[in-house]
Design an enzyme around this catalytic site. Structure first.
Site, mmCIF file in Angstrom:
data_model
loop_
_atom_site.group_PDB
_atom_site.id
_atom_site.type_symbol
_atom_site.label_atom_id
_atom_site.label_comp_id
_atom_site.label_asym_id
_atom_site.label_seq_id
_atom_site.Cartn_x
_atom_site.Cartn_y
_atom_site.Cartn_z
ATOM 1 N N LEU A 5 0.824 -1.213 0.000
ATOM 2 C CA LEU A 5 0.000 0.000 0.000
ATOM 3 C C LEU A 5 0.857 1.262 0.000
ATOM 4 C CD1 LEU A 5 -2.983 -0.574 2.438
ATOM 5 C CD2 LEU A 5 -3.019 -0.529 -0.033
ATOM 6 N N ALA B 294 -7.387 -3.570 2.836
ATOM 7 C CA ALA B 294 -6.061 -3.504 3.467
ATOM 8 C C ALA B 294 -5.855 -2.173 4.181
ATOM 9 C CB ALA B 294 -4.984 -3.692 2.412
ATOM 10 N N ALA B 295 -5.291 -2.254 5.385
ATOM 11 C CA ALA B 295 -5.039 -1.034 6.167
ATOM 12 C C ALA B 295 -4.272 -1.383 7.432
ATOM 13 C CB ALA B 295 -6.368 -0.388 6.580
ATOM 14 N N GLN B 296 -3.760 -0.371 8.090
ATOM 15 C CA GLN B 296 -3.323 -0.524 9.485
ATOM 16 C C GLN B 296 -4.634 -0.351 10.260
ATOM 17 O OE1 GLN B 296 -2.844 -0.948 12.729
ATOM 18 N NE2 GLN B 296 -2.831 1.274 12.990
ATOM 19 N N SER B 297 -5.218 -1.470 10.714
ATOM 20 C CA SER B 297 -6.607 -1.419 11.187
ATOM 21 C C SER B 297 -6.746 -1.499 12.702
ATOM 22 C CB SER B 297 -7.407 -2.547 10.533
ATOM 23 O OG SER B 297 -6.976 -3.789 11.034
ATOM 24 N N SER C 287 -15.417 2.619 8.227
ATOM 25 C CA SER C 287 -15.480 2.049 9.578
ATOM 26 C C SER C 287 -16.372 2.894 10.479
ATOM 27 C CB SER C 287 -14.059 2.035 10.153
ATOM 28 O OG SER C 287 -14.101 1.858 11.557
ATOM 29 N N GLU D 19 -15.603 3.643 13.259
ATOM 30 C CA GLU D 19 -14.670 4.539 13.965
ATOM 31 C C GLU D 19 -14.695 5.947 13.372
ATOM 32 O OE1 GLU D 19 -12.416 4.204 16.754
ATOM 33 O OE2 GLU D 19 -13.903 2.653 17.088
ATOM 34 N N TYR E 246 -6.531 6.359 13.321
ATOM 35 C CA TYR E 246 -7.183 5.364 12.458
ATOM 36 C C TYR E 246 -8.517 5.918 11.926
ATOM 37 C CZ TYR E 246 -9.905 1.320 11.043
ATOM 38 O OH TYR E 246 -10.710 0.462 10.336
ATOM 39 N N LYS F 195 -9.673 6.829 8.013
ATOM 40 C CA LYS F 195 -10.839 6.246 7.338
ATOM 41 C C LYS F 195 -11.798 7.331 6.827
ATOM 42 C CE LYS F 195 -9.962 1.865 7.289
ATOM 43 N NZ LYS F 195 -9.981 1.044 6.073
HETATM 44 O O1 F7E Z 1 -11.632 -2.699 20.682
HETATM 45 C C1 F7E Z 1 -11.977 -2.057 24.300
HETATM 46 C C2 F7E Z 1 -11.363 -0.986 23.447
HETATM 47 O O2 F7E Z 1 -9.563 -3.250 19.400
HETATM 48 C C3 F7E Z 1 -13.015 -2.707 21.009
HETATM 49 C C4 F7E Z 1 -11.294 -2.645 14.263
HETATM 50 O O3 F7E Z 1 -11.636 -3.720 13.402
HETATM 51 O O4 F7E Z 1 -13.602 -2.236 14.757
HETATM 52 C C5 F7E Z 1 -12.334 -2.500 15.353
HETATM 53 O O5 F7E Z 1 -11.936 -1.417 16.184
HETATM 54 C C6 F7E Z 1 -13.249 -2.031 22.357
HETATM 55 C C7 F7E Z 1 -12.535 -0.674 22.520
HETATM 56 O O6 F7E Z 1 -11.774 -2.901 18.184
HETATM 57 C C8 F7E Z 1 -9.297 -4.220 25.483
HETATM 58 O O7 F7E Z 1 -10.914 0.121 24.225
HETATM 59 C C9 F7E Z 1 -11.012 -3.196 26.335
HETATM 60 O O8 F7E Z 1 -13.416 0.222 23.141
HETATM 61 O O9 F7E Z 1 -11.446 -4.930 19.483
HETATM 62 P P1 F7E Z 1 -11.024 -3.521 19.429
HETATM 63 P P2 F7E Z 1 -12.137 -1.383 17.764
HETATM 64 O O10 F7E Z 1 -11.172 -0.431 18.318
HETATM 65 O O11 F7E Z 1 -13.572 -1.170 18.090
HETATM 66 C C10 F7E Z 1 -13.677 -1.039 13.956
HETATM 67 C C11 F7E Z 1 -15.044 -0.979 13.343
HETATM 68 C C12 F7E Z 1 -12.563 -0.949 12.984
HETATM 69 O O12 F7E Z 1 -12.720 -0.390 11.887
HETATM 70 C C13 F7E Z 1 -11.215 -1.361 13.437
HETATM 71 O O13 F7E Z 1 -10.337 -1.572 12.357
HETATM 72 O O14 F7E Z 1 -12.708 -2.856 23.374
HETATM 73 N N1 F7E Z 1 -11.001 -2.912 25.006
HETATM 74 N N2 F7E Z 1 -9.969 -3.988 26.653
HETATM 75 C C14 F7E Z 1 -9.954 -3.536 24.438
HETATM 76 N N3 F7E Z 1 -9.538 -3.590 23.154
HETATM 77 C C15 F7E Z 1 -8.443 -4.335 22.878
HETATM 78 N N4 F7E Z 1 -8.024 -4.422 21.594
HETATM 79 N N5 F7E Z 1 -7.740 -5.003 23.864
HETATM 80 C C16 F7E Z 1 -8.136 -4.967 25.192
HETATM 81 O O15 F7E Z 1 -7.515 -5.591 26.046
#
Ligand code: F7E
Length: 268
Positions: free
Chosen positions: A3, A25-28, A69, A71, A93, A97
């Site tokens: 990319l 594809a992305a830093q997702s 997204s 987001e 991120y 997007k």
């Molecule tokens: O976090 C909380 C965190 O990293 C969800 C990506 O696919 O969906 C995804 O983004 C929630 C957040 O996904 C942990 O703070 C708590 O509130 O699974 P996530 P995301 O950030 O919602 C969107 C639609 C996209 O587009 C993105 O690419 O969970 N949380 N404790 C945690 N999150 C993580 N990762 N790890 C923890 O331990």
């Protein structure tokens, strides 16, 4: 291809002569985007621009899908989000997007290319990387059940998301490119659960109580959090005849079962 490299993307598209491109594809990973804003913005914005520009230069009637997204909505002021909800991203991120969304829209309007954006809410499955919270929980639960791990550290377990199954969402992406006209579509289930709810259901499925195993690690909290996201997918339901098929409960069970099988087979 990369990319970060326009020529490599151009050559691949020229060689493959695709009818449809699904640009996923992305830093997702949202949390990493705070640690390395520069890579996230460069890869996600320029990468999208390179693919769009290649489509334009090659002059073929390629249908283009952009992975937007939820987001992009970020800090929301309405309970439900649809295609008309203002964007208010909270992370590099999310910002990348939003830019990709406007690039996609501009190529549609300025160059009459068939470009659609799917504004997808969280979509999960056993294939999810373990840096994302749902897979971290399902894998952690399986390891705890098999005696390989004692605790599971999480960050903000009160944040709420509209979680769907990736299988249903891929179907929505495909439907978007089978339409006569291009556009933007919000894709989600219309139901919201917290990270705590996910952990509760996952631990319960193996006969355990999450409160006995989950510890809160403040370093996992994000500098700017998105507290709640909830989709209104009326447009997709009406125009694409799309419906999510997997319930939250079945999603959690499928992920935990898959990780139990993995841990039993490989022992780690
Ligand atoms: O976090 C909380 C965190 O990293 C969800 C990506 O696919 O969906 C995804 O983004 C929630 C957040 O996904 C942990 O703070 C708590 O509130 O699974 P996530 P995301 O950030 O919602 C969107 C639609 C996209 O587009 C993105 O690419 O969970 N949380 N404790 C945690 N999150 C993580 N990762 N790890 C923890 O331990």
């Amino acid at each position: 291809g990369s990319l970060e490299n326009y020529a490599s993307l151009f050559k691949i598209i020229q060689k493959a002569k695709p009818d449809e491109i699904y640009h996923l594809a992305a830093q997702s990973y949202v949390a990493s985007s705070f640690d390395d804003e520069f890579s996230t913005l460069n890869i996600n914005i320029n990468g999208t621009h390179y693919v769009l520009s290649s489509v334009k230069e090659l002059g073929k009637k390629i249908k283009f899908y952009f992975a937007g997204s939820s987001e992009m909505f970020g800090k929301v002021s309405t309970k439900y989000q649809n295609e008309k909800t203002p964007f208010n991203p909270r992370s590099p991120y999310g910002i990348s997007k939003v830019t990709g969304y406007y690039l996609t829209k501009n190529y549609r309007e300025a160059f009459k290319i068939f470009t659609s954006t799917g504004i997808l809410f969280n979509h999960e499955s056993p294939r999810r990387g373990s840096e994302f919270v749902t897979r971290k929980i399902s894998y952690g639960v399986a390891r705890i059940k098999k005696g390989l791990q004692k605790k599971l550290s999480l960050g903000n377990i009160n944040s709420k998301r509209d979680w769907g199954h990736a299988r249903d969402y891929v179907n929505a992406m495909w439907l978007m490119l089978q339409q006569d006209t291009s556009g933007d579509y919000v894709i989600g289930t219309g139901k919201e659960y917290s990270v705590r709810d996910f952990a509760d259901k996952a631990f319960k499925h193996v006969g355990l109580n999450y409160e006995d195993y989950v510890t809160i690690d403040k370093t996992l909290m994000r500098p700017a959090e998105v507290d709640t996201l909830l989709a209104n997918s009326s447009k997709a339901k009406k125009q694409l005849k799309w419906q999510p098929k997997t319930t939250f409960e079945n999603l959690v069970i499928e992920m935990v079962e898959s990780d139990l099988e993995f841990v039993t087979k490989f022992g780690y």
